[in-house]
Each structure stands twice: as structure tokens, then as C-alpha cells.
Design a protein around this motif. Structure first.
Motif, PDB file in Angstrom:
ATOM      1  N   SER B   5       0.814  -1.224   0.000  1.00 34.88           N
ATOM      2  CA  SER B   5       0.000   0.000   0.000  1.00 34.88           C
ATOM      3  C   SER B   5       0.846   1.273   0.000  1.00 34.88           C
ATOM      4  O   SER B   5       0.483   2.257  -0.629  1.00 34.88           O
ATOM      5  N   ARG B   6       2.024   1.229   0.658  1.00 33.22           N
ATOM      6  CA  ARG B   6       2.854   2.455   0.705  1.00 33.22           C
ATOM      7  C   ARG B   6       3.523   2.736  -0.637  1.00 33.22           C
ATOM      8  O   ARG B   6       3.972   3.828  -0.906  1.00 33.22           O
ATOM      9  N   HIS B   7       3.659   1.707  -1.465  1.00 34.29           N
ATOM     10  CA  HIS B   7       4.116   1.927  -2.845  1.00 34.29           C
ATOM     11  C   HIS B   7       2.974   2.477  -3.686  1.00 34.29           C
ATOM     12  O   HIS B   7       3.147   3.417  -4.443  1.00 34.29           O
ATOM     13  N   ILE B   8       1.811   1.825  -3.541  1.00 40.97           N
ATOM     14  CA  ILE B   8       0.708   2.101  -4.455  1.00 40.97           C
ATOM     15  C   ILE B   8       0.185   3.528  -4.292  1.00 40.97           C
ATOM     16  O   ILE B   8      -0.211   4.160  -5.264  1.00 40.97           O
ATOM     17  N   ILE B   9       0.262   4.070  -3.069  1.00 42.42           N
ATOM     18  CA  ILE B   9      -0.223   5.444  -2.906  1.00 42.42           C
ATOM     19  C   ILE B   9       0.779   6.472  -3.453  1.00 42.42           C
ATOM     20  O   ILE B   9       0.442   7.636  -3.588  1.00 42.42           O
ATOM     21  N   LEU B  10       1.979   6.023  -3.797  1.00 37.61           N
ATOM     22  CA  LEU B  10       2.927   6.954  -4.433  1.00 37.61           C
ATOM     23  C   LEU B  10       2.496   7.160  -5.887  1.00 37.61           C
ATOM     24  O   LEU B  10       2.317   6.190  -6.629  1.00 37.61           O
ATOM     25  N   LYS B  11       2.381   8.414  -6.283  1.00 38.10           N
ATOM     26  CA  LYS B  11       1.914   8.731  -7.638  1.00 38.10           C
ATOM     27  C   LYS B  11       2.839   8.106  -8.707  1.00 38.10           C
ATOM     28  O   LYS B  11       2.373   7.642  -9.740  1.00 38.10           O
ATOM     29  N   ASP B  12       4.149   8.062  -8.425  1.00 38.02           N
ATOM     30  CA  ASP B  12       5.101   7.557  -9.424  1.00 38.02           C
ATOM     31  C   ASP B  12       5.142   6.025  -9.495  1.00 38.02           C
ATOM     32  O   ASP B  12       5.837   5.466 -10.349  1.00 38.02           O
ATOM     33  N   ILE B  13       4.475   5.350  -8.595  1.00 34.93           N
ATOM     34  CA  ILE B  13       4.427   3.876  -8.654  1.00 34.93           C
ATOM     35  C   ILE B  13       2.988   3.421  -8.954  1.00 34.93           C
ATOM     36  O   ILE B  13       2.700   2.956 -10.040  1.00 34.93           O
ATOM     37  N   GLY B  14       2.088   3.579  -8.004  1.00 36.11           N
ATOM     38  CA  GLY B  14       0.702   3.196  -8.238  1.00 36.11           C
ATOM     39  C   GLY B  14       0.544   1.698  -8.472  1.00 36.11           C
ATOM     40  O   GLY B  14       1.497   0.920  -8.310  1.00 36.11           O
ATOM     41  N   ILE B  15      -0.660   1.298  -8.855  1.00 37.15           N
ATOM     42  CA  ILE B  15      -0.920  -0.123  -9.086  1.00 37.15           C
ATOM     43  C   ILE B  15      -0.146  -0.621 -10.300  1.00 37.15           C
ATOM     44  O   ILE B  15       0.436  -1.716 -10.286  1.00 37.15           O
ATOM     45  N   ASP B  16      -0.055   0.207 -11.344  1.00 35.80           N
ATOM     46  CA  ASP B  16       0.687  -0.191 -12.555  1.00 35.80           C
ATOM     47  C   ASP B  16       2.147  -0.463 -12.231  1.00 35.80           C
ATOM     48  O   ASP B  16       2.717  -1.465 -12.657  1.00 35.80           O
ATOM     49  N   GLY B  17       2.743   0.452 -11.475  1.00 41.79           N
ATOM     50  CA  GLY B  17       4.150   0.303 -11.111  1.00 41.79           C
ATOM     51  C   GLY B  17       4.370  -0.936 -10.258  1.00 41.79           C
ATOM     52  O   GLY B  17       5.320  -1.697 -10.463  1.00 41.79           O
ATOM     53  N   GLN B  18       3.472  -1.135  -9.299  1.00 40.65           N
ATOM     54  CA  GLN B  18       3.613  -2.301  -8.436  1.00 40.65           C
ATOM     55  C   GLN B  18       3.467  -3.594  -9.244  1.00 40.65           C
ATOM     56  O   GLN B  18       4.188  -4.568  -9.006  1.00 40.65           O
ATOM     57  N   ASN B  19       2.565  -3.569 -10.237  1.00 40.66           N
ATOM     58  CA  ASN B  19       2.437  -4.741 -11.111  1.00 40.66           C
ATOM     59  C   ASN B  19       3.730  -5.009 -11.873  1.00 40.66           C
ATOM     60  O   ASN B  19       4.133  -6.161 -12.060  1.00 40.66           O
ATOM     61  N   LYS B  20       4.368  -3.916 -12.323  1.00 38.93           N
ATOM     62  CA  LYS B  20       5.654  -4.088 -13.026  1.00 38.93           C
ATOM     63  C   LYS B  20       6.676  -4.750 -12.105  1.00 38.93           C
ATOM     64  O   LYS B  20       7.433  -5.639 -12.530  1.00 38.93           O
ATOM     65  N   LEU B  21       6.714  -4.309 -10.844  1.00 42.18           N
ATOM     66  CA  LEU B  21       7.655  -4.909  -9.890  1.00 42.18           C
ATOM     67  C   LEU B  21       7.336  -6.391  -9.696  1.00 42.18           C
ATOM     68  O   LEU B  21       8.231  -7.239  -9.665  1.00 42.18           O
ATOM     69  N   ASN B  22       6.051  -6.699  -9.591  1.00 39.41           N
ATOM     70  CA  ASN B  22       5.636  -8.088  -9.351  1.00 39.41           C
ATOM     71  C   ASN B  22       5.950  -8.991 -10.549  1.00 39.41           C
ATOM     72  O   ASN B  22       6.098 -10.203 -10.395  1.00 39.41           O
ATOM     73  N   GLN B  23       6.036  -8.391 -11.731  1.00 37.71           N
ATOM     74  CA  GLN B  23       6.308  -9.204 -12.922  1.00 37.71           C
ATOM     75  C   GLN B  23       7.797  -9.290 -13.259  1.00 37.71           C
ATOM     76  O   GLN B  23       8.187 -10.035 -14.157  1.00 37.71           O
ATOM     77  N   ALA B  24       8.617  -8.515 -12.553  1.00 40.01           N
ATOM     78  CA  ALA B  24      10.037  -8.438 -12.920  1.00 40.01           C
ATOM     79  C   ALA B  24      10.811  -9.676 -12.459  1.00 40.01           C
ATOM     80  O   ALA B  24      10.458 -10.318 -11.471  1.00 40.01           O
TER      81      ALA B  24
END
Lengths: 77, 358
Positions: B5-24
Motif C-alpha cells: 500500500s505504501r508503494h501504491i499510494i505513491l503517484k510515481d508507482i501506483g498499481i501499474d508500477g507495483q504490477n511491473k515490480l511483481n512481474q520483474a
């Protein structure tokens, strides 16, 4: 001209200082290295790169009135 | 997703960014001083697939800086112990542990399965091997290296940027530069440098603009001084590496950090075409290789006899055990004669071959 030379890593152990100011009256990096090797013969055995104004330079680069860095590779991890 | 949640609320990460991390997929080479913080933060950040290569075991002297491990891990394989800890830290990710050394024989295969390579090794041979294998598989490297109180961080081979060989084209000579176990290191330093490496990994995955490519960041923990140097790409250094592609896996990295010495068995040797066999033992050494058509040039004189070697042939050298012939191959390679091999186990293997194949 006055040059500030910075020594990183194990090079600073050879020169026994992390930084010094020297007077340099010649032209190129290779002439500067010759001078430093005469002062610190143990540098001869070390691999390092030279940076001037935060950019890597080659031996024929002209020394400008600036900051020079001697940068060795580190193996440790 | 409350874990992130602390990543996702960051505008520069968000759900899309977190998904990218999860797929890396990230491969960390070396689970030591640098590798530990890299692994811990990448696992916590939710990097979906993490590979760990380390052949070493956890020793008590590691615990001063490798804080992934505890006393209960002493004597365990680092890769296995790290996998256990990371799987607890984040049970939603996949962690694979490889307990072998990285070699030219396995590097290209490992690298091809990951998006990003992290260099947390402690010796120059492996650092140059990582550089070259990353160029051949077109993967970015997040590089970190430490010495006593000083550290270096950079990203190599990223978006057409420079490589480690562009920064240090000439590997240090043997025994020139000792590693941490020989000189000591401030325990906190690899924590700082490794954490910066993890940060660069995240930046690459998220597609941030200012990745530390084309720059070497230098940090001194004693003076809190930092220094950044620009590195230019050298196409020549890239071409040199690419030219080794065809025989990369057949070779070994020497202390000079260059590929040397292709070793083959006598069976493999005899399958080559247009062969010139050379016995590099001294002239009086026994047994003679009577069954094999060859010429004799002792290792001690090979430098002077280079002119008498037909360079259009596939040169295959042997000695008693395979040590001198390896040296002979490296001498020829220094002269840009690259089509040459050393026979494994030398005359012993040759004699055995002809005992079977009468």
C-alpha cells in the motif's frame, strides 16, 4: 597552474592523502601521470582511470586548470 | 495488496508500477555484503521472481555486514539460507537459489531467464564475466563494488549505455587488488551501496528517467563525500566482447579477466578439421605421442617459434597433464591466434584414447 588531485581507494593509501594541490607546468594527462609516478612509484603497479572535471580522460587529453581524480576499480562485495 | 500500500499510494508507482515490480525477474550474483541488502529490499518490494547465485557458505565473519543471515545460518549455503529468509519476508514471490559459481558455461543460460542482473560479487574475474555475458544476452547490470570505506555504484549496458569495460578496459593485474576478506570493510558500507543498487533496480523496472547509466557514483562513508564521474560508451569494448560469442562457453576467465584457453577432450579434438597437433612438452619427455601426427614445440620456446606455426590450421596443443598446454594456448591468444585449444589431461588422455580406438 595549480591542480587539485583526488585519490580514491587504495591509491590514497599510496599517496597517504585523499587530496592534494600540486603545481603543474606541462600539458597533458600523460605528463601529469609521469610526474605523479615519479612522486609515488607504487602507483605504477595500480590500475586506475583519470577523470578531469568529472569526465574520464585519456593520456593525451590536455590538462585544464581543474580538479583531477585518480579512480581505481574495486573488487569487494 | 495491503503489503504494497505504501508503494501504491505513491503517484510515481501506483498499481501499474507495483504490477511491473511483481512481474520483474532479477538475478542477484553474490549473496554477500552487497547481495544481502539488494535481496532484502527487492523481496520486500515484491519483485516477482528473484534468482540468487552463490556457492559460498555463511561464516561467522560474514555476520558483521551480511545481516540477512543469523547465527542459526552458520555453515549453510548462502543461496539456500537467503532463499529461506526471503520467502518468509515475502511469501508472494518466487525465489530460486543456485549454489554453483557463475561460469562462462552457465552465465548465458542464467542471464537469458532474467530481466536485470545485479553484480554483488567480490572478484574481478566474475565482474568481467558478468559484464561480457550481459552484453551477449543484452541485459542491464546494476553494479556495486566496495573497498574499506568507499563504494561505487553504476548501471551498465542499459539502453545502449556504456559497460564496465568502458569504465575499466584494463583489468587489474593478479593480486593487485585484494577483496574484503583480505583488507576489511566497514560493515555498514555494503548496506549503503547494496541499498543503492536495489534502488537502481527498482528505477529500471519502473521506467524512471534518471537511471544511473553512463555515470559512476562514488561514496566515501568516512568523509560522507560523494563524487560522480561520467563514463562514455566505447564501441570497441563492446565489439571485443561480441567477437567472443562463438567460443564464449568453451573458455575460462583467467586472473586477467579475459577469456582464455579453450580446453577440449582428445575425442573432440579429433573431430576438428585441418588440425595441427603440437606437443609442448620438453623434447625428451616420455611417453611419446607416436600414434598422433604432431610437431614438437616446447612451451619454453614457443614465443620464439610462433613463426613456425601454421596459423591457418586449428592448433591443438598437449603436454603431460594439460597445464602447460593451457599456458601455451594463452600465449598464442595474446598474439591474436585464437583458433587454438588445449587437450584436457594431455598425453594421458591421448594414450587412453588409442588404447580404446586401436
Amino acid at each position: 597552474m595549480k591542480l587539485t588531485i583526488k585519490y580514491f581507494g587504495m591509491l590514497a593509501e599510496i599517496t597517504e592523502c585523499t587530496e592534494e594541490t600540486i603545481t603543474f607546468s606541462e600539458d597533458t594527462v600523460s605528463e601529469l601521470l609521469k610526474m605523479l609516478l615519479a612522486k609515488y612509484p607504487a602507483l605504477e603497479k595500480k590500475e586506475f582511470q583519470v577523470a578531469q572535471n568529472q569526465t574520464l580522460v585519456s593520456e593525451d587529453t590536455q590538462i585544464l586548470n581543474s580538479e583531477i581524480v585518480l579512480l581505481p576499480p574495486f573488487a569487494g562485495g | 495488496m495491503s503489503r504494497y500500500s505504501r508503494h501504491i499510494i505513491l503517484k510515481d508507482i501506483g498499481i501499474d508500477g507495483q504490477n511491473k515490480l511483481n512481474q520483474a525477474k532479477v538475478l542477484v550474483i553474490g549473496a554477500g555484503g552487497l547481495g544481502c541488502p539488494v535481496l532484502q529490499y527487492l523481496a520486500a518490494a515484491g519483485i516477482g521472481h528473484i534468482g540468487i547465485i552463490d556457492f559460498d557458505i555463511v561464516e561467522e565473519s560474514n555476520l558483521q555486514r551480511q545481516i540477512l543471515y543469523g547465527t542459526s545460518n552458520l555453515g549453510q549455503q548462502k543461496a539456500i539460507a537467503a532463499k529461506q529468509r526471503l520467502s518468509d519476508l515475502n511469501n508472494t514471490i518466487t525465489v530460486e537459489a543456485f549454489t554453483e559459481a557463475l561460469t562462462p558455461q552457465n552465465a548465458l543460460h542464467y542471464f537469458s531467464n532474467y530481466d536485470i542482473i545485479v553484480d554483488g560479487t567480490d572478484n574481478f574475474e566474475t565482474r568481467y564475466l558478468i559484464n561480457d555475458a550481459a552484453i551477449l544476452t543484452n541485459k542491464p547490470i546494476v553494479y556495486g563494488a566496495i573497498y574499506k570505506f568507499e563504494g561505487q555504484v553504476s548501471v551498465f549496458n542499459y539502453n545502449n549505455g556504456p559497460s564496465y569495460r568502458c569504465l575499466f578496459p584494463n583489468p587489474p593485474s593478479e593480486n593487485d587488488i585484494p577483496n574484503c576478506s583480505e583488507v576489511g570493510v566497514l560493515g555498514i558500507l555494503p548496506g549503503i551501496i547494496g541499498t543503492m543498487q536495489a534502488n537502481e533496480v527498482i528505477k529500471i523496472i519502473l521506467g524512471f528517467k534518471n537511471v544511473l547509466s553512463g555515470k559512476l557514483y562514488c561514496y566515501n562513508s568516512k568523509t560522507t563525500q560523494t563524487f560522480t564521474i561520467d563514463i562514455k560508451k566505447s564501441t570497441t569494448e563492446f565489439e571485443k566482447v561480441k567477437s567472443k560469442r562463438d567460443y564464449f562457453e568453451e573458455q575460462y576467465y583467467s586472473k586477467t579477466c579475459n577469456l582464455t584457453v579453450k580446453e577440449i577432450t582428445i575425442d573432440e579434438a579429433l573431430q576438428k578439421e585441418n588440425i595441427l597437433f603440437i606437443d609442448v612438452r620438453e623434447l625428451n619427455e616420455l611417453p611419446k605421442a607416436n600414434r598422433l601426427h604432431h610437431i614438437k614445440i616446447p612451451l619454453s620456446t614457443i614465443k620464439q617459434e610462433l613463426h613456425s606455426i601454421d596459423k591457418t590450421k586449428t592448433i591443438i596443443m598437449f603436454c603431460k597433464s594439460g597445464m602447460r598446454s593451457k599456458k601455451a594456448v594463452s600465449i598464442l591468444q595474446e598474439q591474436d591466434i585464437t583458433n587454438c585449444y588445449s587437450i584436457k589431461n594431455g598425453i594421458t588422455a591421448i594414450e587412453n584414447y588409442f588404447k580404446i580406438h586401436v
